[in-house]
Design a protein around this motif. Structure first.
Motif, PDB file in Angstrom:
ATOM      1  N   ILE A 405       0.873  -1.181   0.000  1.00  0.00           N
ATOM      2  CA  ILE A 405       0.000   0.000   0.000  1.00  0.00           C
ATOM      3  C   ILE A 405       0.901   1.220   0.000  1.00  0.00           C
ATOM      4  CG2 ILE A 405      -1.804   1.232   1.256  1.00  0.00           C
ATOM      5  CD1 ILE A 405      -2.648  -1.456   2.437  1.00  0.00           C
ATOM      6  N   MET A 406       0.629   2.162  -0.876  1.00  0.00           N
ATOM      7  CA  MET A 406       1.554   3.254  -1.163  1.00  0.00           C
ATOM      8  C   MET A 406       1.958   4.076   0.062  1.00  0.00           C
ATOM      9  SD  MET A 406       3.342   4.686  -3.538  1.00  0.00           S
ATOM     10  CE  MET A 406       2.619   4.326  -5.136  1.00  0.00           C
ATOM     11  N   SER A 407       0.996   4.601   0.805  1.00  0.00           N
ATOM     12  CA  SER A 407       1.336   5.541   1.887  1.00  0.00           C
ATOM     13  C   SER A 407       2.250   4.933   2.950  1.00  0.00           C
ATOM     14  CB  SER A 407       0.052   6.083   2.520  1.00  0.00           C
ATOM     15  OG  SER A 407      -0.647   6.880   1.589  1.00  0.00           O
ATOM     16  N   PRO A 408       1.885   3.789   3.570  1.00  0.00           N
ATOM     17  CA  PRO A 408       2.810   3.210   4.559  1.00  0.00           C
ATOM     18  C   PRO A 408       4.135   2.778   3.947  1.00  0.00           C
ATOM     19  CG  PRO A 408       0.982   1.707   4.105  1.00  0.00           C
ATOM     20  CD  PRO A 408       0.638   3.007   3.474  1.00  0.00           C
ATOM     21  N   LEU A 409       4.124   2.353   2.680  1.00  0.00           N
ATOM     22  CA  LEU A 409       5.357   1.920   2.027  1.00  0.00           C
ATOM     23  C   LEU A 409       6.307   3.093   1.816  1.00  0.00           C
ATOM     24  CD1 LEU A 409       6.886  -0.443   0.775  1.00  0.00           C
ATOM     25  CD2 LEU A 409       5.656  -0.025  -1.362  1.00  0.00           C
ATOM     26  N   LEU A 410       5.771   4.237   1.375  1.00  0.00           N
ATOM     27  CA  LEU A 410       6.610   5.435   1.206  1.00  0.00           C
ATOM     28  C   LEU A 410       7.173   5.893   2.548  1.00  0.00           C
ATOM     29  CD1 LEU A 410       4.609   7.602  -1.374  1.00  0.00           C
ATOM     30  CD2 LEU A 410       6.870   6.590  -1.693  1.00  0.00           C
ATOM     31  N   LEU A 411       6.344   5.843   3.574  1.00  0.00           N
ATOM     32  CA  LEU A 411       6.804   6.227   4.914  1.00  0.00           C
ATOM     33  C   LEU A 411       7.991   5.369   5.344  1.00  0.00           C
ATOM     34  CD1 LEU A 411       6.450   7.704   7.636  1.00  0.00           C
ATOM     35  CD2 LEU A 411       4.753   5.986   8.245  1.00  0.00           C
ATOM     36  N   CYS A 412       7.885   4.057   5.150  1.00  0.00           N
ATOM     37  CA  CYS A 412       8.974   3.143   5.517  1.00  0.00           C
ATOM     38  C   CYS A 412      10.235   3.439   4.709  1.00  0.00           C
ATOM     39  CB  CYS A 412       8.541   1.699   5.298  1.00  0.00           C
ATOM     40  SG  CYS A 412       7.257   1.126   6.412  1.00  0.00           S
ATOM     41  N   HIS A 413      10.074   3.665   3.424  1.00  0.00           N
ATOM     42  CA  HIS A 413      11.214   3.983   2.563  1.00  0.00           C
ATOM     43  C   HIS A 413      11.923   5.261   3.016  1.00  0.00           C
ATOM     44  CE1 HIS A 413      11.984   1.304  -0.767  1.00  0.00           C
ATOM     45  NE2 HIS A 413      10.693   1.145  -1.011  1.00  0.00           N
TER      46      HIS A 413
END
Length: 676
Positions: A405-413
């Protein structure tokens, strides 16, 4: 060793998942087992869970007020008002046609309640399984007989079969493991009872039956079980996999979405050529970009893009087709970006990311924005970027590599890239500073489309916007492909400064991560802290702190493991003490009987009491396995004895080091077998 090679493989496929472990490399395998048909007494299946059946009973007794029902079931909130859970349960029972909207039982509800309250049993057929690699019974008993899939081995050594519904079938290519023998004496009645008890422990460990350990309905009375002596060779479809940040192999259970510790240990065998082949193949997979499918442009997305740029809308039919392709293009483009970013993230860092997050999505967005600005992304004045990075902590906790899922994935990155120039976000910030704004713009179009409200969005997406989306996906794919190539096809872990590597506490943390691997997630705080402190104090002249830390960790581990056991199955305590004394235990047999009873009642008592309570509740076969492995009983007794003395512990480094090794192995075994 001569391995048995069948002409036709009878494959048992049970849907299960390993997505929660974020595997970096996976290999489908077939695990050889013998299955035996048995018949035994069992209660009828119950379709309702504990909460639903309890509510149904209360309603049958005249309860009709939701607030009163909530109080009776212990579901009231802090303010003392009724819980929304009670309302949800009532709605569920209404949907099942078990109660009316006035909360009265229907005729069907009365029948179900009678079935729940019934103590009558009937003879049913069931199946038990013998592991031909490890030569032991699996902790599994299934009602009836699972239908196998018949498949042959291809010329390249893989067994191929399809699984799934018509039109949505998935082709599986699995590597079969072979065994020396395909025969085994049928299980005795005692074996079957032992299998049922282990199965209940396993289910309770996984919280399948909540606090109940006998939800399977099987009756284990002597003289009620009969066994067909003819075993059938079957192959259980499992997943062999490795996870990011580690070098260990794991094998899935085959029946449930968890790992199987016996399969995992058996997969390390060196005397079986088929296992070695599967292990080598998995190891090679972990060193190549086999899993990065999203880095190759999707033919479907390319075709959709070409249809859009070449389309000429002149009538209603063509306009409808254009809008359909446009919605498909926007959604697929966004999904491809998610998949590419997922394949470039090391999920071994997920735990560190979660530890930094707040329960407030706005605070998490501020944290991500700070990291983005530090890296060089242009985010000024973009409300869409703020919305993009606004992330619930739960979304990160449940983030899966195969369903990103984009939002949590970008946050982790973004959090992973702070201070680490090797992370993909560092390169993207340098080469594509407008990336976050562009993804946020695409998301602004995609969300209404995926939620079925696309009319307004489609009216603003023209040829220029279509080209923008295409270039966004293409540029990200190109940059990430270059990054992967620069990294030698490996996703790097976060950079650890040299001074940090030399720090004794960092070394202790690293050793625990490497030794326990996936099992570390099952270890509670007190166990981890005890093991950590034991490693930190390893070089101290006085072994007192190390002794206390090891004893504390093991005490909590035994307490945690006992939660999966059933105190009603416990043997006589005095008998257990005598048996332990025969095995060489002296100190732990002196444990206070009141403390032992406290442990049996579910409390955390002392090391000795917790061990006796644990030993009393496990089966005879489990006792045999533990006492024959690594001298566990003697090590626990020696540790308890050293701990019992007051004052410093001097001159016992060698003894403590040996005890430490055994305690680590015992705790790992406890986490594998008894802790979910």
């Amino acid at each position: 060793m001569s391995l048995q090679h069948p002409k036709v493989f009878k494959v048992l496929h049970q849907p299960h998942s390993i997505a929660q472990h974020h595997p970096k490399a996976t290999q489908d395998i077939l695990w050889p087992c013998l299955r035996f048909a048995i018949s035994l007494q069992a209660k009828a299946d119950q379709d309702l869970n504990l909460f639903e059946s309890t509510l149904l009973r209360l309603l049958s007794e005249g309860g009709g007020d939701l607030k009163e029902l909530s109080q009776q079931m212990g579901l009231t909130n802090k303010e003392g008002t009724r819980s929304s859970l009670a309302e949800f349960l009532c709605l569920k029972l209404q949907q099942l046609n078990l109660i009316t909207d006035r909360l009265n039982l229907t005729h069907e509800g009365e029948q179900v309640l009678e079935k729940i309250n019934s103590t009558q049993t009937r003879v049913i057929g069931a199946t038990v399984y013998f592991d031909l690699i490890n030569h032991c019974w699996l902790p599994v008993i299934s009602r009836g007989e699972l239908q196998p899939i018949h498949a042959e081995q291809s010329s390249v050594g893989l067994v191929e079969f399809s699984q799934g519904s018509v039109g949505n079938a998935k082709q599986i290519k699995a590597l079969p493991l072979l065994s020396e023998t395909v025969s085994k004496k049928a299980p005795s009645e005692r074996d079957v009872i032992d299998i049922i008890k282990r199965s209940r422990q396993h289910n309770k460990k996984l919280k399948i039956y909540s606090a109940s350990t006998s939800g399977d309905g099987f009756v284990t009375n002597s003289g009620t079980i009969s066994v067909n002596p003819n075993g059938e060779l079957v192959y259980l479809h499992c997943y062999a996999f490795m996870v990011a940040g580690g070098k260990s192999f794991y094998i899935s259970d085959g029946f449930r979405s968890t790992t199987q510790e016996r399969f995992t240990r058996g997969f390390k065998r060196e005397d079986n050529a088929s296992i070695k082949t599967a292990r080598d193949k998995l190891w090679k997979k972990s060193f190549r970009d086999h899993q990065r499918q999203a880095m190759s442009e999707s033919s479907t997305l390319r075709k959709t893009y070409q249809l859009l740029v070449s389309s000429k809308v002149s009538n209603a039919t063509e306009n409808s087709e254009f809008k359909y392709n446009l919605k498909k293009f926007v959604s697929q483009s966004y999904a491809e970006l998610e998949q590419m970013l997922s394949e470039c993230y090391s999920f071994s860092k997920l735990k560190n990311c979660i530890s930094e997050l707040s329960t407030d999505p706005k605070s998490n967005a501020e944290l991500a924005l700070e990291a983005a600005n530090h890296l060089g992304f242009q985010t000024e004045g973009s409300k869409l970027v703020n919305k993009l990075l606004k992330t619930n902590k739960g979304s990160v906790i449940h983030l899966k590599a195969d369903k990103p899922i984009m939002s949590p994935l970008l946050l982790c990155h973004l959090l992973a890239a702070r201070g680490d120039v090797r992370q993909p976000m560092a390169k993207l910030a340098q080469e594509y500073p407008l990336l976050l704004k562009d993804i946020a713009r695409l998301r602004h179009w995609r969300n209404p489309i995926d939620h079925g409200d696309s009319a307004d969005v489609l009216s603003v997406i023209g040829s220029e916007e279509i080209n923008f989306i295409h270039q966004l996906v293409d540029q990200v794919r190109q940059l990430l492909s270059e990054w992967i190539k620069d990294m030698g096809d490996q996703i790097p872990e976060q950079t650890i400064p040299d001074w940090h590597k030399e720090d004794i506490r960092s070394k202790a943390s690293y050793r625990l991560e490497q030794y326990f691997g996936l099992m570390l997630s099952r270890i509670s705080g007190p166990i981890y802290q005890g093991l950590f402190d034991a490693l930190v104090h390893s070089s101290s002249e006085d072994g007192r702190d190390k002794t206390n830390a090891l004893a504390g960790a093991l005490q909590h581990a035994l307490y945690q493991a006992s939660q999966a056991l059933d105190a009603s199955e416990a043997k006589d305590i005095e008998f257990v003490k005598r048996e332990l004394a025969k095995l060489g235990a002296e100190q732990i047999t002196k444990s206070n009987p009141h403390k032992v009873q406290l442990a049996l009642n579910g409390g955390n008592a002392t090391l000795g009491a917790n061990f006796i309570a644990f030993w009393a509740q496990i089966t005879v076969q489990q006792q045999i396995e533990l006492q024959s492995a690594e001298g566990f009983v003697n090590a626990v007794d020696r540790l308890d004895k050293i701990r019992g003395h007051s004052g410093p512990v001097i001159g016992q480094h060698d003894s403590l080091n040996e005890i430490e090794k055994t305690v680590f192995k015992l705790i790992k075994r406890l986490m594998e077998q008894y802790c979910g």
